[in-house]
Design an enzyme around this catalytic site. Structure first.
Site, mmCIF file in Angstrom:
data_model
loop_
_atom_site.group_PDB
_atom_site.id
_atom_site.type_symbol
_atom_site.label_atom_id
_atom_site.label_comp_id
_atom_site.label_asym_id
_atom_site.label_seq_id
_atom_site.Cartn_x
_atom_site.Cartn_y
_atom_site.Cartn_z
ATOM 1 C CE LYS A 1 41.144 51.892 14.166
ATOM 2 N NZ LYS A 1 41.054 51.887 12.681
ATOM 3 C CB SER B 1 44.249 49.981 11.575
ATOM 4 O OG SER B 1 43.136 50.807 11.292
ATOM 5 C CB SER C 1 41.045 50.052 9.055
ATOM 6 O OG SER C 1 42.416 50.044 8.787
HETATM 7 N N1 GLN Z 1 45.905 48.849 5.745
HETATM 8 C C1 GLN Z 1 45.709 50.123 5.128
HETATM 9 C C2 GLN Z 1 46.818 51.059 5.547
HETATM 10 O O1 GLN Z 1 47.679 50.645 6.246
HETATM 11 C C3 GLN Z 1 44.362 50.671 5.493
HETATM 12 C C4 GLN Z 1 44.299 51.136 6.890
HETATM 13 C C5 GLN Z 1 42.997 51.743 7.265
HETATM 14 O O2 GLN Z 1 41.962 51.513 6.635
HETATM 15 N N2 GLN Z 1 43.030 52.572 8.300
HETATM 16 O O3 GLN Z 1 46.833 52.194 5.190
#
Ligand code: GLN
Length: 484
Positions: free
Chosen positions: A78, A153, A177
């Site tokens: 990532k 994400s 994410s």
């Molecule tokens: N969707 C959540 C956010 O926008 C979690 C994102 C994540 O786990 N990095 O914060």
């Protein structure tokens, strides 16, 4: 089956018996990237030259009889995990040309294991989002239906694994994410216990919630990657010095007598009926396999979303203060003075969601509001954590849907941030409590993937892998691949 669809353990057997070389395996993935990535768009960077060089080195090691489980197998990282000499953008204009001078500990661990780094994966900017639509670079598409999101994400990581562009990937999980995109793409994703995997070299979003973990094609691969990346690291002060077990030892397919709780609050209003049905069928399967299933209540669950959207933005606003145009990445200098330069750097370097989080967090932390928002959120966080502790006195693990819906259409939720935030209701509480959870493929609804989440007590990754493996061995979902 073509070589790019091999799992880590299948590839390992072929590499070991010399029926396949790492160069061949790497070329198969690179060829697949060339074929499909203009549609899927999972890669920010393809490190083809480096990957082939590492593959040649791996082949030399293998020829000398020196092979470990990940040796010679391509991995996608990532793009918020630092890779020495390889651009690490966080899918943000702010870091678009940032090349880290060091590797994250997890990357170091993979490299020590002989891994081949095939590229960097697209994501929501600074990991803020649930669909990759917040990437400042481009949106990744779900390989099961290109008009839909892959989740986020870590959407690039999950989509690439599902599409056969890499054998496995690393993601990061702050509120879902790893698990939500794994669920949306029908692959396996594990968020380890907070402190289990080093965060050194992970670009910080919300430091008390962030955790790196594997995204793989099956549970065995997940255990193998955990073996490589989970260990104490003195460079991360929150890393826990617990000994690392051999995570493959729990893959017995025996779950007889395990107590599994089904928290009723996770079958929320707004959940698609087909998702609920698929998960209930999956739970029935676990019961057939000998688990003892019982409904349980976690009454503070509905507060997790509010708590998360105070704590995560607060930490983010502090972490992102370092992007001032002086030390890292982008800087805008066509101004009269330093303050304007700083302001313009941040104005131009950050996308709208990142700015929203910075404003939310700065507000929650500001004098006069701190007690009402941040402090209160921390107190509720403790209640949520205690609730999990209590439930885990009786249960070995909990089973829920990973997400309330199947992957949604690209553009469907971009106009309404709250709708987007709600797609993480089942995954956020886990980060709030710091416990581990895995998402595994559990069927399809209308042709689209449904993920099942298994949650455990701190440092019970082995139990999660054990339950996940038993389910996987009794089903075929993890073998299904999208046709692209
Ligand atoms: N969707 C959540 C956010 O926008 C979690 C994102 C994540 O786990 N990095 O914060």
């Amino acid at each position: 089956m073509s070589n790019n669809q091999l799992t880590i353990h299948e590839a390992h057997q072929l590499l070991k018996s010399k029926h396949l070389s790492s160069v061949e395996l790497t070329k198969a993935c690179l060829e697949r990237i060339r074929q499909v990535d203009d549609k899927v768009r999972a890669f920010v960077t393809v490190t083809d030259e480096l990957a082939l060089k590492q593959a040649q080195q791996a082949d030399k090691l293998i020829a000398a009889g020196d092979i470990m489980p990940l040796t010679g197998v391509p991995a996608l990282i990532k793009d918020n995990i630092c890779t020495k000499g390889i651009r690490t953008t966080c899918s943000s204009r702010m870091l678009e040309s940032f090349v880290p001078p060091y590797n994250a500990t997890v990357v170091e661990r993979l490299s020590d294991g002989g891994a081949v780094i095939i590229g960097k994966a697209n994501m929501d900017e600074f990991a803020m989002g649930s669909s990759t639509e917040n990437s400042a670079l481009f949106t990744t598409h779900n390989p099961w239906d290109l008009s839909r999101v892959p989740g986020g994400s870590s959407g690039g990581s999950a989509a690439a694994v599902a599409a056969g562009e890499t054998v496995y990937a690393l993601g990061s999980d702050t509120g879902g994410s790893i698990r939500q995109p794994a669920g949306f793409c029908s692959v396996t994703g594990l968020k380890p216990t907070y402190g289990r995997v080093s965060r050194y070299g992970l670009v910080a979003f919300a430091s008390s919630l962030d955790q790196i973990g594997p995204i793989t094609q099956d549970v065995t691969d997940c255990a193998l990657v955990m073996n490589a990346i989970a260990s104490y690291d003195e460079r991360d002060s929150t890393s826990v010095p617990n000994p690392t077990p051999d995570y493959t030892r729990c893959l017995t397919a025996d779950i007889k007598g395990l107590h599994l709780g089904v928290p009723k609050e996770y079958f929320v209003a707004g959940m698609q009926a087909e998702v609920g049905t698929a998960i209930k069928v999956a739970i029935k399967k676990l019961e057939e396999l000998g688990a003892i299933i019982e409904e349980v209540s976690l009454p503070h669950t509905p507060y997790a979303l509010a708590v998360y959207y105070i704590i995560a933005p607060s930490e983010a606003s502090a972490n992102l203060a370092r992007y001032d145009g002086v030390k890292y990445g982008y800087s805008y200098l066509e101004t009269d003075n330093m303050w304007q330069a700083m302001e313009q750097t941040r104005e131009r370097g950050f996308g709208p969601e990142v700015k929203r989080r910075i404003m939310l967090g700065t507000y929650a932390l500001s004098a006069g509001y701190y007690d009402a928002y941040y402090l209160k959120a921390q107190k509720v966080r403790t209640l949520i954590r205690q609730e999990f502790d209590r439930v885990f006195e009786k249960f070995d693990a909990l089973v829920t849907p990973t997400s309330p819906t199947v992957p949604f259409k690209i553009g469907e939720k971009t106009a309404d941030p709250l709708q987007m935030y709600l797609s993480d209701v089942c995954t956020l509480p886990i980060n709030i409590a710091g416990v581990p959870a895995i998402s595994i493929p559990a069927g399809f609804a209308g042709g689209l993937p449904v993920g099942m989440q298994i949650i455990g007590k701190p440092f019970s990754e082995e139990t999660l892998l054990r339950v996940a493996y038993a389910y996987e061995q009794a089903t075929e979902w993890h073998k299904k691949r999208p046709s692209l």
